[in-house]
Design a protein around this motif. Structure first.
Motif, mmCIF file in Angstrom:
data_model
loop_
_atom_site.group_PDB
_atom_site.id
_atom_site.type_symbol
_atom_site.label_atom_id
_atom_site.label_comp_id
_atom_site.label_asym_id
_atom_site.label_seq_id
_atom_site.Cartn_x
_atom_site.Cartn_y
_atom_site.Cartn_z
ATOM 1 N N THR A 240 -3.824 5.926 -2.546
ATOM 2 C CA THR A 240 -2.840 6.130 -1.493
ATOM 3 C C THR A 240 -1.698 7.008 -1.995
ATOM 4 O O THR A 240 -1.498 7.158 -3.209
ATOM 5 N N GLN A 241 -0.963 7.544 -1.075
ATOM 6 C CA GLN A 241 0.121 8.463 -1.433
ATOM 7 C C GLN A 241 1.129 7.829 -2.382
ATOM 8 O O GLN A 241 1.572 8.454 -3.333
ATOM 9 N N PHE B 274 1.741 2.753 2.549
ATOM 10 C CA PHE B 274 1.552 3.500 3.788
ATOM 11 C C PHE B 274 1.734 2.583 4.968
ATOM 12 O O PHE B 274 1.319 1.476 4.973
ATOM 13 N N PHE C 194 0.789 -1.219 0.000
ATOM 14 C CA PHE C 194 0.000 0.000 0.000
ATOM 15 C C PHE C 194 0.821 1.268 0.000
ATOM 16 O O PHE C 194 0.332 2.311 -0.310
ATOM 17 N N TRP D 183 -3.894 11.102 0.773
ATOM 18 C CA TRP D 183 -4.500 10.355 -0.338
ATOM 19 C C TRP D 183 -5.126 11.352 -1.299
ATOM 20 O O TRP D 183 -5.543 12.456 -0.907
#
Length: 147
Positions: free
Chosen positions: A35-36, A7, A5, A142
């Motif tokens: 997600t970032q 994160f 992910f 996000w």
């Protein structure tokens, strides 16, 4: 295994919708968010009196080690460790604590832990997701996915 992910809530720290609003005009995070790191997309929807978030896609949906879809293999509960990551609920009981902010627990499939967390709408297209273990907190931003 590679980070699925991007994160690490508390360690290093959602149908697409036009932003909905509370009756008071505060923004809600209903929709799909990336997600970032860009490795997952999470659909956030209303549930009960709060919000829920479910993984709806992964940049790398196939585990290179097995050639099969990614599973929740870091989950300490053996009965949950073979469930697919796509469709995995990350949170299901985030409740409003202030205008544009929800608080509750979030699951991190990268380490199989569940952490105290908050989600804040920081702009029309940005969402801040934060988590804590004791005094150690971190988070990421996000970005809303548009069709």
């Amino acid at each position: 295994m590679a980070c699925r992910f991007g994160f690490m809530i508390a360690i290093l720290a959602t149908a697409l919708a036009v932003p909905a609003t509370h009756a008071q005009g505060a923004p809600e995070p209903v929709g799909v968010w990336q997600t970032q790191a860009g490795d997952a997309r999470v659909k956030i929807s209303k549930c009960g009196g709060g919000i829920c978030g479910v993984v709806v896609s992964l940049r790398d949906p196939i585990d290179p080690m097995t050639g099969k879809p990614q599973v929740d293999n870091k989950n300490p509960n053996p009965s949950l460790s073979s469930r697919p990551i796509i469709g995995l609920p990350l949170f299901s009981g985030m409740y409003p604590v202030a205008a544009g902010k929800w608080s509750g627990q979030i699951y991190n499939a990268d380490d199989g832990g569940t952490y105290a967390s908050s989600i804040s709408v920081t702009g029309e297209s940005t969402l801040r997701v934060e988590g804590c273990v004791g005094a150690l907190c971190g988070g990421e931003t996000w970005t809303r996915v548009r069709r």
